[in-house]
Write a protein that holds these residues in place. Sequence first.
Motif, PDB file in Angstrom:
ATOM      1  N   ALA A  20     -12.594 -13.199  -1.486  1.00  0.00           N
ATOM      2  CA  ALA A  20     -12.375 -14.124  -2.699  1.00  0.00           C
ATOM      3  C   ALA A  20     -11.501 -14.983  -2.570  1.00  0.00           C
ATOM      4  N   ALA A  21     -11.587 -16.370  -2.748  1.00  0.00           N
ATOM      5  CA  ALA A  21     -10.768 -17.587  -2.634  1.00  0.00           C
ATOM      6  C   ALA A  21     -10.762 -18.150  -3.649  1.00  0.00           C
ATOM      7  N   ASP A  22      -9.398 -18.882  -4.049  1.00  0.00           N
ATOM      8  CA  ASP A  22      -9.082 -20.241  -4.916  1.00  0.00           C
ATOM      9  C   ASP A  22      -8.271 -21.090  -4.163  1.00  0.00           C
ATOM     10  N   ASP A  27      -9.127  -9.431  -8.724  1.00  0.00           N
ATOM     11  CA  ASP A  27     -10.098  -8.742  -9.715  1.00  0.00           C
ATOM     12  C   ASP A  27     -11.710  -9.066  -8.987  1.00  0.00           C
ATOM     13  N   THR A  28     -11.736  -9.933  -8.613  1.00  0.00           N
ATOM     14  CA  THR A  28     -13.092 -10.595  -8.095  1.00  0.00           C
ATOM     15  C   THR A  28     -13.308  -9.933  -6.924  1.00  0.00           C
ATOM     16  N   VAL A  29     -12.303  -9.963  -5.992  1.00  0.00           N
ATOM     17  CA  VAL A  29     -12.858  -9.148  -4.749  1.00  0.00           C
ATOM     18  C   VAL A  29     -12.951  -7.498  -4.992  1.00  0.00           C
ATOM     19  N   ALA A  30     -12.260  -7.162  -5.876  1.00  0.00           N
ATOM     20  CA  ALA A  30     -12.391  -5.562  -5.992  1.00  0.00           C
ATOM     21  C   ALA A  30     -13.633  -5.295  -6.672  1.00  0.00           C
ATOM     22  N   ARG A  31     -14.055  -6.165  -7.638  1.00  0.00           N
ATOM     23  CA  ARG A  31     -15.279  -6.048  -8.440  1.00  0.00           C
ATOM     24  C   ARG A  31     -16.484  -6.041  -7.486  1.00  0.00           C
ATOM     25  N   ALA A  32     -16.317  -7.236  -6.484  1.00  0.00           N
ATOM     26  CA  ALA A  32     -17.565  -7.691  -5.695  1.00  0.00           C
ATOM     27  C   ALA A  32     -17.700  -6.470  -4.431  1.00  0.00           C
ATOM     28  N   GLY A  33     -16.512  -5.979  -4.143  1.00  0.00           N
ATOM     29  CA  GLY A  33     -16.487  -5.141  -3.122  1.00  0.00           C
ATOM     30  C   GLY A  33     -16.505  -3.753  -3.476  1.00  0.00           C
ATOM     31  N   ASP A  68       0.892  -0.919  -0.194  1.00  0.00           N
ATOM     32  CA  ASP A  68       0.042   0.219   0.031  1.00  0.00           C
ATOM     33  C   ASP A  68       0.882   1.216  -0.089  1.00  0.00           C
ATOM     34  N   GLU A  69       1.722   1.297   0.721  1.00  0.00           N
ATOM     35  CA  GLU A  69       2.899   2.177   0.676  1.00  0.00           C
ATOM     36  C   GLU A  69       3.616   2.722  -0.346  1.00  0.00           C
ATOM     37  N   LEU A  70       3.890   1.561  -0.944  1.00  0.00           N
ATOM     38  CA  LEU A  70       4.515   1.878  -2.256  1.00  0.00           C
ATOM     39  C   LEU A  70       3.621   2.263  -3.217  1.00  0.00           C
ATOM     40  N   ALA A  71       2.551   1.795  -3.461  1.00  0.00           N
ATOM     41  CA  ALA A  71       1.462   2.372  -4.226  1.00  0.00           C
ATOM     42  C   ALA A  71       1.183   3.776  -4.286  1.00  0.00           C
ATOM     43  N   ARG A  72       1.185   4.189  -2.797  1.00  0.00           N
ATOM     44  CA  ARG A  72       0.801   5.637  -2.556  1.00  0.00           C
ATOM     45  C   ARG A  72       2.282   6.451  -2.912  1.00  0.00           C
ATOM     46  N   ARG A  73       3.349   5.781  -2.728  1.00  0.00           N
ATOM     47  CA  ARG A  73       4.570   6.528  -3.179  1.00  0.00           C
ATOM     48  C   ARG A  73       4.537   6.936  -4.606  1.00  0.00           C
ATOM     49  N   LEU A  74       4.371   5.821  -5.566  1.00  0.00           N
ATOM     50  CA  LEU A  74       4.278   5.633  -6.701  1.00  0.00           C
ATOM     51  C   LEU A  74       3.137   6.437  -7.466  1.00  0.00           C
ATOM     52  N   GLY A  75       1.996   6.804  -6.659  1.00  0.00           N
ATOM     53  CA  GLY A  75       0.921   7.449  -7.105  1.00  0.00           C
ATOM     54  C   GLY A  75      -0.046   6.674  -7.918  1.00  0.00           C
ATOM     55  N   GLN A  76      -0.006   5.457  -7.521  1.00  0.00           N
ATOM     56  CA  GLN A  76      -0.959   4.294  -8.193  1.00  0.00           C
ATOM     57  C   GLN A  76      -2.013   3.710  -7.200  1.00  0.00           C
ATOM     58  N   ASP A  77      -2.921   3.290  -7.667  1.00  0.00           N
ATOM     59  CA  ASP A  77      -4.203   2.529  -6.829  1.00  0.00           C
ATOM     60  C   ASP A  77      -3.628   1.313  -6.340  1.00  0.00           C
ATOM     61  N   PRO A  78      -3.986   0.969  -5.016  1.00  0.00           N
ATOM     62  CA  PRO A  78      -3.231  -0.403  -4.273  1.00  0.00           C
ATOM     63  C   PRO A  78      -3.856  -1.571  -5.077  1.00  0.00           C
ATOM     64  N   VAL A  79      -4.787  -1.675  -5.633  1.00  0.00           N
ATOM     65  CA  VAL A  79      -5.188  -2.831  -6.272  1.00  0.00           C
ATOM     66  C   VAL A  79      -4.576  -2.950  -7.705  1.00  0.00           C
ATOM     67  N   ALA A  80      -4.705  -1.787  -8.239  1.00  0.00           N
ATOM     68  CA  ALA A  80      -3.987  -1.860  -9.642  1.00  0.00           C
ATOM     69  C   ALA A  80      -2.470  -2.251  -9.400  1.00  0.00           C
TER      70      ALA A  80
END
Length: 774
Positions: free
Chosen positions: A670-672, A618-624, A590-602
């Motif tokens: 979401a789980a596989d 993808d499943t959990v991001a879409r469902a949530g 999460d902190e790296l994504a924030r530092r690089l200006g990116q969305d945490p899921v992406a």
Amino acid sequence: MPPAGPGPAAGQPHTPEQLPAVGQPPAPEPRPADADRRRFLTYLLAAPTLTVAARAGLDAVAPATARAAEAPPAPAAPPAAAPPSAPSQLLGLPGIPDIVDLGQALQVAGLPTAHLLVLEITTAGRAVLHLPRLEVGQGLTTTVAMMVAEELDARLTDVDVPLSDSRPDLLFNQLTGASNSVRTLYDPVRGAAAAARARLVTAAARRWSLPADTLRTADSAVTAPDGRRAGYGELAAEAAAVVVPAVPATPKPPEQRRVIGRPTGRIDARDIVTGRAKYAGDLAVPGAVPTVVARPSTINGTLASLDASAARAMPGVLAVVTVPTGVAVLAETFDQALKARDALRTSWNPGPVAALSDPDIRGKLRAAHAPFLIPPLLTQYVDGEFDFAFVNHAPMEVLTAIADVRPNRAEIWFAAQTPIVAQQTLAAELGLPQDAVTVHVVRGGGSFGRRLFYDAAVEAARISRAAGRPVKLMWTRNDDMRHGRMRPASHHRVRATYGLGQVLSYEHRAATVMTDFGHGLGEALTAAGFQLSVAGLSLAQAFFLLSQSNPYNVGIPTQLLAEVPLKIPTGSWRSVYSGTVRVADEIMMDELARRLGQDPVAFRRARLREPAGRTVLDTVARAGAWGRAMPAGQAQGIGYHAENGGRAAYLVEIDATDPRQPRVTKAVIAADVGTVINPTGLEAQLTGALIDGISVILQAGNHIDRGAVREGSFGDFHYARQRHTPPVVEIHLLPPSGPPGGAGELGVPAASAAVANAYARATGTSPRSFPINF
């Protein structure tokens, strides 16, 4: 659950199974082209009713191109584990768990005795499989019963799964842990049940003089085209005489399954809620009297003086005896025993860590780290340091053990995850031959790793020997909280370097109070081919390397473990190292994504090495509805983890308007985990992991004050209550993607990380010490 529907016709377009005579080694079996890497042979055991065993061969780590379909099955040992500075770590290649994980190593260790898993069809029509594992509420007996019912075409209500006593002949195949039970049992159980079904069909065909491939099986019976029906019980004796069945004895293909994959309630649910299910404390062993122990004021303290005169004079008191761990009081009732224990006049010598408190332990952990390899002056970087407290297992059923020790034998009853090692330890403690000690494995009311150890059983045996009579020992909640085992405290240092939008290196240094693995795991890993002494690894380092892998492409990754040896009783807590290592990793993502200006899921999705992991994310991001606008003080958080052949993502929403009273309001999971045997059971496991994550991240942990554990009960060990749990929980299970993976420990790291990240986003802070409100 309604009875299973009609099964497939008994005849299948396969070559009939070729079996040797009873008592002879089984011959190799032809392998279908689409078979997975496990191969099973079945053979009969000498018995008056149908009794079938399965033997397995597992090519655990060999690539598919190297496996010969017709070769005799032989266990393939994994490579010797590499030390932490192995080239694969330094070059950023997949870690050891990506090649062979801990569960696969334990599967290999159990292969030589897999044929000792036995299924019996009784004349009463019961399918009985004695389970060499422990049921501690995870629903394993239901899962195994479903596998038997599936391949046998039996009613689930006709399947019994009692727990096996300690069986030294199983060697390393009676250990419940590492999310390994379903992975290990899946093929042998189905193989034995399929073999039994084939012989029952053959027996019916002989009785009716009909072609076997015209018969059908369903509802624990064989049915002829003209409607004649024979139950399995009435065919059992005749089926025992069948050596070469007339129909294939291979498990069903997935498209023919009617039980596996169907949501199913627990087969023991009614017994649990009505009190018929028996735990150790419920057993009426003749002569066993209620017993409790007075314990030291500090961890591992010793008795200095004792005046038991007042206690001995109290009503119902039968005896007062000393043992190395304290002073035991035996009485006619537990109430009398507890009151007499409180009347003891004792003084105690301080334990070996009496001079230490939490700040001292944290200081030792921080000093144990090896330095980072990448100096901070050479590139942009993000550093993180994380503290995790000790955590008690706190199973709902307190530890209870019954012991009846005589001069020439001993009999013990308790919930044991490692009964063989327990039997060996008890025999050595009592000076008896191992075969003179019987360990009865009793269901347990929760464990989370606590019942890997058998300290209560050893203590009960000591007391029984000293008192000269059977005892029923109960550890109170305070006993286990203050003198039992805990997840070790740990400190983590992480440094990630980055440039041009990419992560260039990722270094994780984990320092923990030494985890006690003295419950048989080391011998199992050695049996699986991990030569620890040759590789120069401690058992903890081997466990660390077999279980810890960063799932992301993060440049050059390294993970190192340092241990601080303190005489504090520790043990594997649910997810072991992953419950802290991967949480720190996910916070850093999460902190790296924030530092690089990116969305945490992406940011995660772009770096996940596994396509299956991206699907889960993808499943959990879409469902949530990831990224939806939320009021001030509320936020979403994400966490991902892959281990033991499974992968899970948790998305939680938290209301931290009052940061001291945060509440997770929603969770999407979401789980596989490959093939799911019982979706209902898996959902329960994933939900339990969520509650664990909420607890240990927000509020639950143990303090050490001058060598003593401060917390004593649920009154001050702040595990999540109902008011802390989210009113909305959604679970999405992905379609089957292969053989079953592990699930019992999978969810905790992802759930914990999601809660931590949601709290950070909601409060605009960067929590570094957990639990947050400690």
